[in-house]
Design a protein around this motif. Structure first.
Motif, PDB file in Angstrom:
ATOM      1  N   GLY A   1       9.446 -21.312  47.336  1.00  0.00           N
ATOM      2  CA  GLY A   1       9.200 -20.127  46.516  1.00  0.00           C
ATOM      3  C   GLY A   1       9.173 -18.867  47.348  1.00  0.00           C
ATOM      4  N   GLY A   2       8.560 -18.980  48.519  1.00  0.00           N
ATOM      5  CA  GLY A   2       8.473 -17.833  49.413  1.00  0.00           C
ATOM      6  C   GLY A   2       9.847 -17.373  49.865  1.00  0.00           C
ATOM      7  N   VAL A   3      10.711 -18.341  50.188  1.00  0.00           N
ATOM      8  CA  VAL A   3      12.068 -17.987  50.606  1.00  0.00           C
ATOM      9  C   VAL A   3      12.815 -17.340  49.454  1.00  0.00           C
ATOM     10  CG1 VAL A   3      14.302 -18.932  51.285  1.00  0.00           C
ATOM     11  CG2 VAL A   3      12.230 -19.739  52.397  1.00  0.00           C
TER      12      VAL A   3
ATOM     13  N   LEU B   1       5.689 -24.321  48.019  1.00  0.00           N
ATOM     14  CA  LEU B   1       5.283 -22.931  48.249  1.00  0.00           C
ATOM     15  C   LEU B   1       6.284 -22.217  49.155  1.00  0.00           C
ATOM     16  CD1 LEU B   1       1.457 -23.342  48.805  1.00  0.00           C
ATOM     17  CD2 LEU B   1       2.545 -21.989  47.021  1.00  0.00           C
ATOM     18  N   ALA B   2       6.738 -22.931  50.195  1.00  0.00           N
ATOM     19  CA  ALA B   2       7.670 -22.321  51.137  1.00  0.00           C
ATOM     20  C   ALA B   2       8.981 -21.979  50.446  1.00  0.00           C
ATOM     21  CB  ALA B   2       7.918 -23.264  52.313  1.00  0.00           C
TER      22      ALA B   2
ATOM     23  N   LYS C   1      -2.846 -44.989  51.231  1.00  0.00           N
ATOM     24  CA  LYS C   1      -3.608 -43.806  50.826  1.00  0.00           C
ATOM     25  C   LYS C   1      -3.237 -42.611  51.692  1.00  0.00           C
ATOM     26  CE  LYS C   1      -7.885 -45.994  49.521  1.00  0.00           C
ATOM     27  NZ  LYS C   1      -9.262 -46.100  49.988  1.00  0.00           N
ATOM     28  N   PHE C   2      -3.135 -42.877  53.005  1.00  0.00           N
ATOM     29  CA  PHE C   2      -2.760 -41.811  53.928  1.00  0.00           C
ATOM     30  C   PHE C   2      -1.410 -41.209  53.554  1.00  0.00           C
ATOM     31  CE2 PHE C   2      -5.948 -43.256  56.979  1.00  0.00           C
ATOM     32  CZ  PHE C   2      -6.391 -42.033  57.412  1.00  0.00           C
TER      33      PHE C   2
ATOM     34  N   THR D   1      -5.079 -48.801  53.313  1.00  0.00           N
ATOM     35  CA  THR D   1      -5.513 -47.525  53.878  1.00  0.00           C
ATOM     36  C   THR D   1      -4.305 -46.658  54.215  1.00  0.00           C
ATOM     37  OG1 THR D   1      -7.068 -48.952  55.001  1.00  0.00           O
ATOM     38  CG2 THR D   1      -7.169 -46.608  55.499  1.00  0.00           C
ATOM     39  N   TYR D   2      -3.304 -47.298  54.808  1.00  0.00           N
ATOM     40  CA  TYR D   2      -2.131 -46.527  55.203  1.00  0.00           C
ATOM     41  C   TYR D   2      -1.385 -45.974  53.995  1.00  0.00           C
ATOM     42  CZ  TYR D   2      -2.650 -47.405  60.138  1.00  0.00           C
ATOM     43  OH  TYR D   2      -3.121 -47.390  61.423  1.00  0.00           O
TER      44      TYR D   2
ATOM     45  N   LEU E   1       3.175 -27.727  50.129  1.00  0.00           N
ATOM     46  CA  LEU E   1       3.538 -26.658  51.062  1.00  0.00           C
ATOM     47  C   LEU E   1       5.038 -26.379  51.036  1.00  0.00           C
ATOM     48  CD1 LEU E   1       1.131 -27.554  53.966  1.00  0.00           C
ATOM     49  CD2 LEU E   1       0.999 -25.591  52.440  1.00  0.00           C
TER      50      LEU E   1
ATOM     51  N   MET F   1      -3.181 -52.619  54.916  1.00  0.00           N
ATOM     52  CA  MET F   1      -2.095 -51.675  54.619  1.00  0.00           C
ATOM     53  C   MET F   1      -2.499 -50.682  53.553  1.00  0.00           C
ATOM     54  SD  MET F   1      -0.020 -51.889  56.795  1.00  0.00           S
ATOM     55  CE  MET F   1       1.029 -50.457  56.749  1.00  0.00           C
TER      56      MET F   1
ATOM     57  N   LEU G   1      -1.629 -39.031  50.481  1.00  0.00           N
ATOM     58  CA  LEU G   1      -2.271 -37.743  50.740  1.00  0.00           C
ATOM     59  C   LEU G   1      -1.341 -36.798  51.503  1.00  0.00           C
ATOM     60  CD1 LEU G   1      -6.009 -38.109  51.746  1.00  0.00           C
ATOM     61  CD2 LEU G   1      -4.958 -36.156  50.631  1.00  0.00           C
ATOM     62  N   ILE G   2      -0.712 -37.365  52.531  1.00  0.00           N
ATOM     63  CA  ILE G   2       0.176 -36.549  53.350  1.00  0.00           C
ATOM     64  C   ILE G   2       1.328 -36.013  52.514  1.00  0.00           C
ATOM     65  CG2 ILE G   2       1.840 -36.649  55.261  1.00  0.00           C
ATOM     66  CD1 ILE G   2      -0.123 -38.596  56.639  1.00  0.00           C
TER      67      ILE G   2
ATOM     68  N   VAL H   1       0.143 -33.126  50.309  1.00  0.00           N
ATOM     69  CA  VAL H   1      -0.065 -31.886  51.079  1.00  0.00           C
ATOM     70  C   VAL H   1       1.276 -31.267  51.451  1.00  0.00           C
ATOM     71  CG1 VAL H   1      -0.906 -30.972  53.267  1.00  0.00           C
ATOM     72  CG2 VAL H   1      -2.307 -32.564  51.963  1.00  0.00           C
ATOM     73  N   ILE H   2       2.145 -32.091  52.039  1.00  0.00           N
ATOM     74  CA  ILE H   2       3.415 -31.535  52.501  1.00  0.00           C
ATOM     75  C   ILE H   2       4.276 -31.081  51.329  1.00  0.00           C
ATOM     76  CG2 ILE H   2       5.583 -32.114  53.681  1.00  0.00           C
ATOM     77  CD1 ILE H   2       4.070 -33.507  55.754  1.00  0.00           C
TER      78      ILE H   2
END
Lengths: 141, 671
Positions: A24-26, A21-22, A6-7, A3-4, A18, A1, A10-11, A14-15
């Motif tokens: 802020g963009g709006v 950032l989105a 860590k995944f 490894t999962y 983003l 488990m 990370l996910i 990243v999300i």
């Protein structure tokens, strides 16, 4: 488990980045659609907000001077003075009688300062009697 | 004639309904005669739609101005090419093109699979024909291209047509829509195969290889379409450079993104039996987005710089989109047991996980584009205020995603399946990584302060280097064994595993495009009003307006400026931007003049005269590195074609998780 786990971490990173950032963009580029009438009602409140106003370009009102383009948008009997100060060239469809969307901010003097203009072909081109055909479309895509 | 055309469409509609029903029932009850009759009906639909299309095209070419469509989109003075292009110049004609292409694809599927995939082909045919029925409803009853001009009960003819929208009268425009359509429509086929196999619980996965070709070809068409559109936008003014995140552009990008994700992740299914649910979701999403894109361009739900044809067909599309979504969700949930994964993720630094992240990023990117495009609709539904976002939003989200994807492009093909050792990471990435850092340092020292541009250039070098290393190592091994020169060995290497090295070539194309995109950080712009003989500067150029000319031909009236270009006092050329006015449609266009060079483009637009007619308004731009986008595109095209050629040494389609030698062979980093 492990490894999962860590995944997942990370996910999430990243999300999360983003989404941040989105958001802020709006916030920075969100533009409100208003009619000329609504703009009048907003009064001083309208200043500083990014707005998009639609209407018809009044016949003969387009004046080009020193890198600026002035024109009048009208909708029914309401009129709005607009100065275009953007860097992009004006679209070819922008001319007398065209339907235009001006994107910009309201100045304190009641003149709308547009940084972007979108225009559609004039309605007289769309609705020739008897044809029933719609506006010229950019071929589908 | 026109009655024959309308009749063909009507008959095609009836036969498509029959083909759908016969295939579905025949497949379900295992009745071969029904299946075969369904397939024959598919061919008949194709023949009938070809007839209808031919009649419409004949009307356009011969100038049959009794037809509403011809009168609205063609005229006597247009060049022949544009008369033909008027087929897809308007709503009704382009919908007919959609239908015709779909029937063509369906016919090809039926003809090429007479002996293969028999167990689930009926469902494939049924899916194709279900879609065909939808479009034929539009062709036959909602947007018929064969309406006639009538006064009272008399059919009359217009004296002359209004001509094709002048903005569409540009060579790239004549091929851009068919390319995009070939892409849009083409994604129906992989979707139909995936859905068909799923419905039939097809145990054999050989169909994955069949549709890989379809997907790649379709993906290539879509790429060509998007890039031609970008090239058109760049050369025909008013769309704001080559890309403006306009809803219609976004609509064509969305299925391209999911298809790109699919092309990558389906390799996981082929090689490791993983991500099956994911793949079917991706291909369904791609198909859905294709229909959605067609809908978006026609319904006017969001405003766009592209003049939309407002019409009532929007409701039909919404209904069809809901139907597709419902069917897909139901079938996938109903068949989840069939889609069980055969392996699991083992390490964060592995090929599997890089595929996972590639997919994740592409999907987030797709979602962000969709979100931004539909933001006015979403915000109105939730807050009652219609709010739109512009390029700033898109760039802020997409630029980092693009850079991360670029990074993965370099890393992913070189990390091993399952897990990767530190030693191999070091061997593969030490020099490219160091090289990238040195380049970024040098650029920073040279005065480049734009953060994303710096990162982008660094990553481009990194990825290009890793790709080069791959070719070099493979070629070196072959050279020793076969006694070839290094370039010949590289060609031989590519021929032995076209999927892998074609894939690298596509990646190289993407790298070159990113070099071009990064150039946008250094754009320059200036607008001047000048008399004949006047001069002005932009960047390293001095420009002098030599003269203004005007003239006319039957199609349009033109006036253009002749502008001499100097660099450090040396004349380097003459640019002649032009303005045109088309009397038939009462519309003007700009023909910009571009001096294209590898390092930068000088781009001039003749915006018109000032109101007192004394001065010309000239807009001048310098766009650094733009040419690399188009070069990257050609490389991408070449790479995809390499992928499509069969490898000389047949790579076996077995799964090879355990054998490192074979795994490396099959690690096709294809796009």
């Amino acid at each position: 488990m492990k490894t999962y786990g860590k995944f997942a971490a990370l996910i999430l990173v990243v999300i999360g980045t983003l989404v941040w950032l989105a958001a802020g963009g709006v916030r920075d580029s969100g533009t409100y659609y208003k009619t000329i009438g609504e703009l009048r009602q907003m009064g001083a409140e309208a200043q500083g907000k990014r707005l998009r106003v639609g209407g018809d370009v009044e016949e003969g009102s387009i004046v080009r001077t020193g890198g600026q383009v002035r024109f009048v948008l009208h909708q029914e009997n309401l009129r709005l003075n607009v100065i275009y100060e953007g860097t992009d060239p004006l679209p070819d469809t922008f001319r007398d009688g065209a339907q235009a969307l001006a994107d910009g901010k309201m100045g304190p003097d009641g003149v709308f300062r547009a940084s972007k203009i979108q225009a559609k072909c004039a309605s007289k081109y769309e609705a020739k009697p008897g044809t029933g055909a719609a506006a010229p479309s950019r071929a589908g895509v | 004639m026109e009655n024959l055309g309308a009749l063909s469409i009507l008959l095609a509609f009836c036969l498509a309904v029959y083909a759908f029903a016969a295939s579905a029932v025949g497949g379900w009850l295992k009745k071969p005669y029904l299946v075969v009759s369904g397939e024959r009906a598919v061919l008949a639909v194709f023949a009938l739609l070809t007839t209808a299309s031919a009649i419409l095209v004949y009307g356009l070419l011969s100038g049959d101005f009794r037809m509403v469509y011809v009168a609205a989109h063609s005229n006597r003075d247009m060049p022949l090419l544009y008369k033909f292009a008027a087929w897809w110049g308007g709503q009704e004609g382009s919908l007919l093109l959609w239908s015709w292409l779909l029937s063509l694809y369906a016919a090809i599927v039926v003809l090429t699979n007479r002996r293969r995939h028999r167990s689930f082909l009926p469902y494939v045919t049924a899916t194709l024909m279900g879609t065909q029925v939808f479009f034929l409803i539009l062709n036959a009853f909602i947007a018929s291209p064969f309406k006639m001009l009538a006064v009272g009960r008399e059919i009359t003819a217009a004296a002359d047509g209004r001509g094709l929208n002048p903005l569409l009268q540009y060579w790239a425009m004549a091929i851009h829509p068919p390319m995009l359509y070939l892409g849009y429509v083409g994604f129906v086929v992989p979707f139909a195969f995936a859905l068909g196999a799923l419905i039939a619980r097809e145990p054999d996965e050989s169909w994955l290889r069949t549709i890989r070709r379809w997907t790649l070809i379709t993906w290539l068409f879509q790429s060509c379409g998007i890039l031609l559109g970008a090239g058109w936008a760049y050369a025909v003014l008013g769309w704001g450079g080559y890309w403006g995140w306009d809803p219609v552009e976004n609509a064509s990008l969305l299925p391209w993104i999911t298809a790109t994700a699919y092309i990558h992740s389906v390799m996981m299914q082929e090689k490791k039996g993983m991500m099956k649910v994911w793949n079917i979701v991706l291909i369904s999403a791609t198909f859905w987005l294709c229909i959605f894109g067609t809908f978006l361009t026609r319904s006017g739900v969001v405003s766009s710089v592209h003049a939309f044809a407002q019409s009532e067909i929007g409701h039909w599309f919404v209904g069809f989109l809901a139907l597709i979504a419902g069917v897909c969700v139901f079938v996938i949930l109903n068949r989840l047991d069939y889609l069980k994964s055969e392996a699991r993720l083992e390490s964060v630094v592995s090929r599997e996980s890089s595929f996972l992240f590639n997919n994740l990023l592409l999907l987030v990117s797709c979602f962000a584009v969709l979100w931004g495009t539909l933001f006015p609709v979403i915000s109105e539904a939730f807050t009652g205020e219609k709010i739109s976002v512009d390029t700033l939003f898109f760039n802020r989200v997409q630029v980092p995603i693009g850079l991360m994807l670029l990074f993965l492009t370099g890393v992913a093909p070189l990390v091993a399946w399952r897990r990767t050792s530190v030693a191999s990471l070091k061997r593969n990435f030490l020099f490219p990584g160091a090289g990238a850092l040195v380049l970024m340092g040098a650029l920073f020292a040279a005065g480049v302060r734009h953060f994303y541009a710096l990162v982008c250039f660094g990553l481009c070098l990194f990825v290009a280097w890793t790709i080069f290393l791959e070719f070099y190592r493979g070629a070196r091994a072959i050279r020793v064994r076969a006694g070839l020169s290094l370039p010949a060995a590289a060609v031989e290497l590519t021929r032995r595993n076209t999927r892998r090295y074609g894939g690298y070539t596509v990646h190289m194309g993407i790298v070159l495009m990113f070099v071009g995109f990064a150039g946008a950080a250094f754009n320059q712009h200036k607008q001047v009003e000048t008399v004949v003989g006047g001069t002005f500067d932009i960047g390293r150029y001095q420009l002098k307006v030599r003269e203004l000319r005007e003239g006319a031909n039957p199609n349009y009236v033109w006036n253009h400026a002749v502008i001499d270009v100097f660099v450090r006092g040396e004349p380097v050329g003459v640019l002649e931007p032009e303005r045109r006015f088309y009397p038939a449609s009462e519309q003007g266009t700009s023909e910009v003049a571009i001096r294209r060079r590898l390092n930068e483009d000088l781009y001039l637009n003749f915006a018109g005269m000032t109101d007192d007619q004394s001065k010309a308004v000239i807009q001048a731009y310098v766009f650094p590195l733009v040419s690399w986008i188009w070069i990257g595109f050609w490389v991408l095209l070449a790479g995809t074609l390499i992928c499509l050629t069969p490898s000389r040494v047949k790579v076996r389609g077995t799964r090879a998780g355990e054998e490192p030698e074979l795994a490396a062979e099959m690690a096709a980093a294809e796009r």
